[in-house]
Design an enzyme around this catalytic site. Structure first.
Site, PDB file in Angstrom:
ATOM      1  N   HIS A 183     -36.881  35.241 -21.813  1.00 54.36           N
ATOM      2  CA  HIS A 183     -36.771  34.316 -22.953  1.00 54.36           C
ATOM      3  C   HIS A 183     -37.381  34.998 -24.173  1.00 54.36           C
ATOM      4  O   HIS A 183     -38.345  35.739 -24.062  1.00 54.36           O
ATOM      5  CB  HIS A 183     -37.533  33.015 -22.658  1.00 54.36           C
ATOM      6  CG  HIS A 183     -37.152  31.899 -23.566  1.00 54.36           C
ATOM      7  ND1 HIS A 183     -37.699  31.737 -24.810  1.00 54.36           N
ATOM      8  CD2 HIS A 183     -36.242  30.909 -23.412  1.00 54.36           C
ATOM      9  CE1 HIS A 183     -37.171  30.677 -25.387  1.00 54.36           C
ATOM     10  NE2 HIS A 183     -36.270  30.157 -24.563  1.00 54.36           N
ATOM     11  N   HIS A 240     -27.529  32.487 -24.349  1.00 53.92           N
ATOM     12  CA  HIS A 240     -28.139  31.223 -24.817  1.00 53.92           C
ATOM     13  C   HIS A 240     -27.734  30.087 -23.873  1.00 53.92           C
ATOM     14  O   HIS A 240     -28.007  30.177 -22.680  1.00 53.92           O
ATOM     15  CB  HIS A 240     -27.698  31.009 -26.274  1.00 53.92           C
ATOM     16  CG  HIS A 240     -28.367  29.885 -27.002  1.00 53.92           C
ATOM     17  ND1 HIS A 240     -29.518  29.266 -26.587  1.00 53.92           N
ATOM     18  CD2 HIS A 240     -28.010  29.270 -28.163  1.00 53.92           C
ATOM     19  CE1 HIS A 240     -29.851  28.316 -27.448  1.00 53.92           C
ATOM     20  NE2 HIS A 240     -28.948  28.287 -28.417  1.00 53.92           N
ATOM     21  N   ASP A 256     -32.446  27.587 -17.637  1.00 53.57           N
ATOM     22  CA  ASP A 256     -31.087  27.709 -17.089  1.00 53.57           C
ATOM     23  C   ASP A 256     -31.067  28.138 -15.632  1.00 53.57           C
ATOM     24  O   ASP A 256     -30.023  28.093 -14.989  1.00 53.57           O
ATOM     25  CB  ASP A 256     -30.302  28.725 -17.927  1.00 53.57           C
ATOM     26  CG  ASP A 256     -30.086  28.184 -19.339  1.00 53.57           C
ATOM     27  OD1 ASP A 256     -30.623  28.784 -20.291  1.00 53.57           O
ATOM     28  OD2 ASP A 256     -29.442  27.134 -19.458  1.00 53.57           O
TER      29      ASP A 256
HETATM   30  C1  SDX Z   1     -31.811  29.660 -23.631  1.00 49.31           C
HETATM   31  O1  SDX Z   1     -34.213  30.488 -27.832  1.00 49.31           O
HETATM   32  C2  SDX Z   1     -34.269  29.461 -27.079  1.00 49.31           C
HETATM   33  O2  SDX Z   1     -35.151  28.639 -27.183  1.00 49.31           O
HETATM   34  C3  SDX Z   1     -33.121  29.336 -26.118  1.00 49.31           C
HETATM   35  C4  SDX Z   1     -33.235  28.201 -25.094  1.00 49.31           C
HETATM   36  C5  SDX Z   1     -33.129  26.844 -25.737  1.00 49.31           C
HETATM   37  O3  SDX Z   1     -33.585  25.872 -25.136  1.00 49.31           O
HETATM   38  O4  SDX Z   1     -32.497  26.759 -26.822  1.00 49.31           O
HETATM   39  O5  SDX Z   1     -34.469  28.284 -24.402  1.00 49.31           O
HETATM   40  C6  SDX Z   1     -32.098  28.274 -24.058  1.00 49.31           C
HETATM   41  O6  SDX Z   1     -30.972  30.280 -24.227  1.00 49.31           O
HETATM   42  C7  SDX Z   1     -32.611  30.288 -22.520  1.00 49.31           C
HETATM   43  C8  SDX Z   1     -32.244  31.799 -22.284  1.00 49.31           C
HETATM   44  C9  SDX Z   1     -30.972  31.805 -21.414  1.00 49.31           C
HETATM   45  N1  SDX Z   1     -30.454  33.214 -21.309  1.00 49.31           N
HETATM   46  C10 SDX Z   1     -30.502  33.855 -20.147  1.00 49.31           C
HETATM   47  O7  SDX Z   1     -31.061  33.441 -19.115  1.00 49.31           O
HETATM   48  C11 SDX Z   1     -29.763  35.195 -20.175  1.00 49.31           C
HETATM   49  C12 SDX Z   1     -30.637  36.279 -19.513  1.00 49.31           C
HETATM   50  N2  SDX Z   1     -31.782  36.573 -20.391  1.00 49.31           N
HETATM   51  C13 SDX Z   1     -31.672  37.685 -21.305  1.00 49.31           C
HETATM   52  O8  SDX Z   1     -30.384  37.880 -21.834  1.00 49.31           O
HETATM   53  C14 SDX Z   1     -32.819  37.720 -22.309  1.00 49.31           C
HETATM   54  O9  SDX Z   1     -33.974  37.495 -21.609  1.00 49.31           O
HETATM   55  C15 SDX Z   1     -32.795  36.802 -23.515  1.00 49.31           C
HETATM   56  C16 SDX Z   1     -31.562  36.976 -24.316  1.00 49.31           C
HETATM   57  C17 SDX Z   1     -32.939  35.389 -23.088  1.00 49.31           C
HETATM   58  C18 SDX Z   1     -33.997  37.166 -24.374  1.00 49.31           C
HETATM   59  O10 SDX Z   1     -33.788  38.443 -24.789  1.00 49.31           O
HETATM   60  P1  SDX Z   1     -34.726  39.119 -25.911  1.00 49.31           P
HETATM   61  O11 SDX Z   1     -35.827  38.233 -26.337  1.00 49.31           O
HETATM   62  O12 SDX Z   1     -33.849  39.674 -26.969  1.00 49.31           O
HETATM   63  O13 SDX Z   1     -35.449  40.209 -25.106  1.00 49.31           O
HETATM   64  P2  SDX Z   1     -34.812  41.570 -24.753  1.00 49.31           P
HETATM   65  O14 SDX Z   1     -33.360  41.363 -24.440  1.00 49.31           O
HETATM   66  O15 SDX Z   1     -35.170  42.542 -25.817  1.00 49.31           O
HETATM   67  O16 SDX Z   1     -35.550  41.896 -23.393  1.00 49.31           O
HETATM   68  C19 SDX Z   1     -36.789  42.535 -23.435  1.00 49.31           C
HETATM   69  C20 SDX Z   1     -36.693  43.518 -22.276  1.00 49.31           C
HETATM   70  C21 SDX Z   1     -35.482  44.420 -22.367  1.00 49.31           C
HETATM   71  O17 SDX Z   1     -35.827  45.647 -21.756  1.00 49.31           O
HETATM   72  P3  SDX Z   1     -36.112  46.920 -22.728  1.00 49.31           P
HETATM   73  O18 SDX Z   1     -34.881  47.077 -23.629  1.00 49.31           O
HETATM   74  O19 SDX Z   1     -37.352  46.564 -23.513  1.00 49.31           O
HETATM   75  O20 SDX Z   1     -36.300  48.065 -21.756  1.00 49.31           O
HETATM   76  O21 SDX Z   1     -36.542  42.793 -21.038  1.00 49.31           O
HETATM   77  C22 SDX Z   1     -35.298  43.118 -20.444  1.00 49.31           C
HETATM   78  C23 SDX Z   1     -34.440  43.784 -21.488  1.00 49.31           C
HETATM   79  O22 SDX Z   1     -33.579  44.726 -20.895  1.00 49.31           O
HETATM   80  N3  SDX Z   1     -34.710  41.875 -20.010  1.00 49.31           N
HETATM   81  C24 SDX Z   1     -34.123  41.687 -18.842  1.00 49.31           C
HETATM   82  C25 SDX Z   1     -33.758  40.328 -18.847  1.00 49.31           C
HETATM   83  N4  SDX Z   1     -34.113  39.752 -20.002  1.00 49.31           N
HETATM   84  C26 SDX Z   1     -34.690  40.727 -20.732  1.00 49.31           C
HETATM   85  N5  SDX Z   1     -33.875  42.510 -17.806  1.00 49.31           N
HETATM   86  C27 SDX Z   1     -33.236  41.964 -16.750  1.00 49.31           C
HETATM   87  N6  SDX Z   1     -32.843  40.667 -16.670  1.00 49.31           N
HETATM   88  C28 SDX Z   1     -33.094  39.817 -17.706  1.00 49.31           C
HETATM   89  N7  SDX Z   1     -32.715  38.546 -17.625  1.00 49.31           N
END
Ligand code: SDX
Length: 434
Positions: free
Chosen positions: A306, A265, A364
């Site tokens: 996201h 996050h 971010d």
């Molecule tokens: C913020 O919610 C908000 O609005 C938050 C925010 C705000 O203003 O409040 O926008 C601020 O928190 C932005 C997000 C910052 N986080 C990151 O940048 C961390 C990296 N991102 C990931 O951890 C992830 O993308 C999340 C946590 C942000 C979202 O994850 P989800 O929605 O739970 O999606 P997921 O993890 O299920 O991913 C879907 C797929 C997965 O693959 P499969 O299991 O389906 O095979 O995409 C892949 C994930 O492995 N994936 C990634 C990835 N993000 C998702 N693979 C590689 N790198 C990534 N960054």
């Protein structure tokens, strides 16, 4: 709530009519509250498909990359407004006229000081404590200063709590930084703008007057606007959860700060810069892209992906432009981390893995490089995020408390032991814990 339609859930012989409601924008919602009377619950780990409340503050269209604060596109607010005006808009639902703006600014400015006793909370921390740990503690401690006379049912007392939080967060954030570098706390300056005052409290010392660079002030003010609110994200939902118990608003905001800290996050901005440091050179990008795609490697491309945006985060676009502007201003024409970030973005956006999974840069991805260029250390990035998001948290808290609401209390799918009889310790045999 706008008009409503009907859905029917059929389960064996059971049919359960459910109301489908439409908002002014976005997905329709199915009201599943009747299910509990039928002995059923919905199951939605991570709340991927759950609308937890009704809100009129912020709207996100993740597929189109649209973000509206009270109906105004973030791109227009980031370039045409300023953070204090955005605070007024979020809190009150409308943009202020000149007199309303002046009155609001005056009210915020005259709440920027913290009680002198607050200084003593810092002394309990080691100097190398993470500033987010200090922030959680000190903001939580504010609840001790504003509790006895606080009636959250009184709109005026909710408003003064909101003003105190918006006004004091920059002061506390700057104190976290000053404490970590062993410099004296700098008092707020009422004649300065919100972002200018924060940079002053961060980088001025009693030994010499400093005048924050107006380009950096403008960039930071825009960064605050971009981070101000974001619908029902994890930290905002935490604030609503805590607020639904009737807890002190300062304690509720402290719970939001704690939730924001995680790298999934608000902690992602610091994690992005650490990742860029680890990559070190554009030649190593393919290695990290491969790791991000490897299902057996829990490495993720920080700043990418996201829960809601399945398109480019509109904030990331503005942040990238701001990043470029700041680097130009500080005379960094060839920042290695910015170059790695640009190349990483280019490669990722052409890679089928990221395209198929709709993984785009989020806010971010560029914010860390920008804050770093302004001179802010990486362990302060999420503190800046918390400073800016406070207006969103307190607006959602106020919206909930100001309308009919219930204690938030989710249920579960229980998969534990079925009922069994207690056995005295001397009678227990081959106890195995997995
Ligand atoms: C913020 O919610 C908000 O609005 C938050 C925010 C705000 O203003 O409040 O926008 C601020 O928190 C932005 C997000 C910052 N986080 C990151 O940048 C961390 C990296 N991102 C990931 O951890 C992830 O993308 C999340 C946590 C942000 C979202 O994850 P989800 O929605 O739970 O999606 P997921 O993890 O299920 O991913 C879907 C797929 C997965 O693959 P499969 O299991 O389906 O095979 O995409 C892949 C994930 O492995 N994936 C990634 C990835 N993000 C998702 N693979 C590689 N790198 C990534 N960054």
């Amino acid at each position: 709530m706008a008009d409503s339609k009907q859905a029917i859930l059929t389960l064996g012989e059971q049919t359960i009519p459910l109301t489908v409601q439409s908002g002014t924008l976005g997905a329709d919602v199915i009201d599943v509250s009747p299910l509990v009377k039928a002995g059923l619950l919905t199951y939605d780990p991570g709340f991927m498909s759950t609308a937890a409340c009704e809100s009129a503050i912020t709207f996100i269209n993740g597929d189109k990359g649209i973000l509206l604060y009270r109906g105004y596109p973030i791109e227009q607010l980031a370039t045409g407004s300023d953070f204090l005006e955005v605070c007024y808009l979020l809190l009150n639902g409308e943009l202020p006229d000149a007199a309303q703006y002046a009155e609001f600014r005056d009210a915020v400015v005259h709440h920027t000081l913290v009680h002198e006793q607050i200084r003593h909370f810092f002394n309990g921390f080691r100097r190398d404590a993470h500033p987010m740990a200090i922030m959680v503690g000190v903001v939580g401690a504010l609840s001790a200063f504003y509790h006895d006379k606080l009636d959250i049912k009184d709109p005026e007392q909710r408003e003064i709590s909101a003003l105190r939080l918006i006004a004091k967060m920059p002061t506390i954030a700057a104190m976290c930084y000053k404490y970590s570098v062993g410099q004296p706390f700098m008092p707020p300056q009422n004649h300065m703008s919100y972002a200018e005052n924060f940079l002053h409290m961060m980088f001025a010392t009693p030994c010499e007057k400093t005048q924050p660079d107006p380009v950096l002030v403008r960039a930071l003010d825009r960064i605050f606007t971009l981070h101000a609110d974001h619908e029902q994200n994890a930290s905002t939902s935490t604030v609503r959860m805590a607020g639904s118990t009737g807890a002190n608003p300062f304690a509720c905001i402290a719970s939001g700060i704690a939730a924001l800290w995680g790298p999934a996050h608000g902690g992602a901005n610091e994690a992005v810069l650490n990742m860029l440091h680890n990559i070190g050179d554009v030649s190593r990008i393919p290695e990290y892209i491969a790791r991000a795609k490897d299902p057996n490697d829990n490495f993720r491309l920080m700043g990418f992906g996201h829960r809601v945006y399945k398109n480019y985060d509109p904030r990331a676009k503005v942040m990238r432009e701001t990043c470029h502007e700041v680097l130009e201003r500080v005379g960094v024409h060839d920042d290695p981390f910015f170059n790695i970030a640009l190349e990483l973005e280019r490669i990722a956006l052409e890679d089928p893995y990221f395209i198929d999974k709709k993984l785009y840069p989020n806010i971010d991805f560029y914010s860390g490089i920008t804050l770093s260029a302004i001179g802010i250390p990486s362990n302060m990035f999420t503190v800046i995020f918390a400073l800016a998001r406070t207006v969103g948290w307190v607006t959602h808290w106020n919206e909930m408390i100001g309308n009919p609401y219930r204690l938030n209390r989710p249920r579960q799918l229980y998969v534990g032991a079925t009922q069994r009889e207690f056995v005295a310790r001397d009678k227990r045999e081959n106890v195995n814990v997995n």
